[in-house]
Write an enzyme that holds these catalytic residues in place. Structure first.
Site, short mmCIF file in Angstrom:
data_model
loop_
_atom_site.label_atom_id
_atom_site.label_comp_id
_atom_site.label_asym_id
_atom_site.label_seq_id
_atom_site.Cartn_x
_atom_site.Cartn_y
_atom_site.Cartn_z
N GLN A 161 -22.56 -6.95 48.18
CA GLN A 161 -23.11 -7.97 47.29
C GLN A 161 -22.13 -9.13 47.16
OE1 GLN A 161 -23.48 -5.25 44.00
NE2 GLN A 161 -25.70 -5.18 44.21
N VAL A 220 -19.95 -7.44 40.71
CA VAL A 220 -20.96 -6.86 41.58
C VAL A 220 -20.56 -5.41 41.82
CG1 VAL A 220 -21.75 -8.98 42.70
CG2 VAL A 220 -19.82 -7.72 43.67
N SER A 221 -21.53 -4.58 42.17
CA SER A 221 -21.25 -3.15 42.31
C SER A 221 -20.68 -2.76 43.67
CB SER A 221 -22.54 -2.35 42.06
OG SER A 221 -22.98 -2.58 40.76
N THR A 222 -21.04 -3.49 44.73
CA THR A 222 -20.59 -3.11 46.07
C THR A 222 -20.12 -4.33 46.83
OG1 THR A 222 -22.72 -3.43 47.16
CG2 THR A 222 -22.35 -1.27 46.15
#
Length: 191
Positions: free
Chosen positions: A20, A15-17
């Site tokens: 999330q 996931v990017s952040t």
């Protein structure tokens, strides 16, 4: 390709952040038969290639092993890096399964589709960056401040100039005005 009895199945989630969650990806990999202990992951943008989880996983993968991802964009968004990773996977004899796209990289069609999806992921990233730049341009056109506000307003600059003119050192002026020396040099360069 024939897999040996020692072949293992691994999974990768990303996931990017931190806002999330990988829960959905984990559930999908577990349902696909990937052992929980063999799932590696990262919380980082797909555009970043230095990823601890992916690096650890690459050290473990051997010929005949299978790497399962929920979607190709979990591996990365940069086309050049994605192509490098896919080339490495093929050259090492590792099988890749992407659940969402139904891709099996061991087939010519699978390799072609992987390239197409990697291109689409890079295209999407470019669109996101383009939209962000358009939003910044719109904000600038409306006179909005972008980025961090300046540490020195007109009053601080005037005070700093007066102090400098009276012979006080830049270090002392910066302390008195409450800014860094870099900010002082940026606003009042040495001539």
């Amino acid at each position: 390709m024939t897999t040996s009895s020692t072949s293992r199945t691994y999974g990768y989630v990303r996931v990017s952040t931190r806002r999330q969650t990988v829960d959905q990806q984990m559930d999908a990999l577990l349902a696909a038969g990937v052992p929980a202990d063999n799932i590696y992951g990262d919380v980082i943008s797909g555009a970043k290639w230095d990823r601890d989880g992916l690096s650890d996983l690459r050290k473990l993968l051997r010929s005949g092993d299978t790497l399962v991802v929920v979607a190709l964009d979990r591996l990365g968004r940069s086309l050049s890096e994605m192509v490098k990773l896919l080339d490495w996977i093929v050259s090492e004899g590792i099988e890749l399964r992407s659940l969402r796209e139904g891709i099996d990289l061991t087939t010519p069609t699978g390799r072609m589709l992987a390239g197409i999806f990697a291109s689409l992921a890079e295209y999407e990233r470019a669109l996101i960056l383009e939209r962000a730049e358009a939003a910044r341009d719109a904000a600038r056109a409306r006179g909005r401040q972008l980025g961090r506000p300046k540490s020195m307003d007109a009053e601080k600059i005037e005070t700093a100039r007066a102090l400098l003119a009276s012979g006080i050192s830049r270090v002392q002026v910066a302390k008195r005005v409450g800014v860094s020396r870099a900010a002082l040099y940026r606003e009042i360069p040495v001539v």
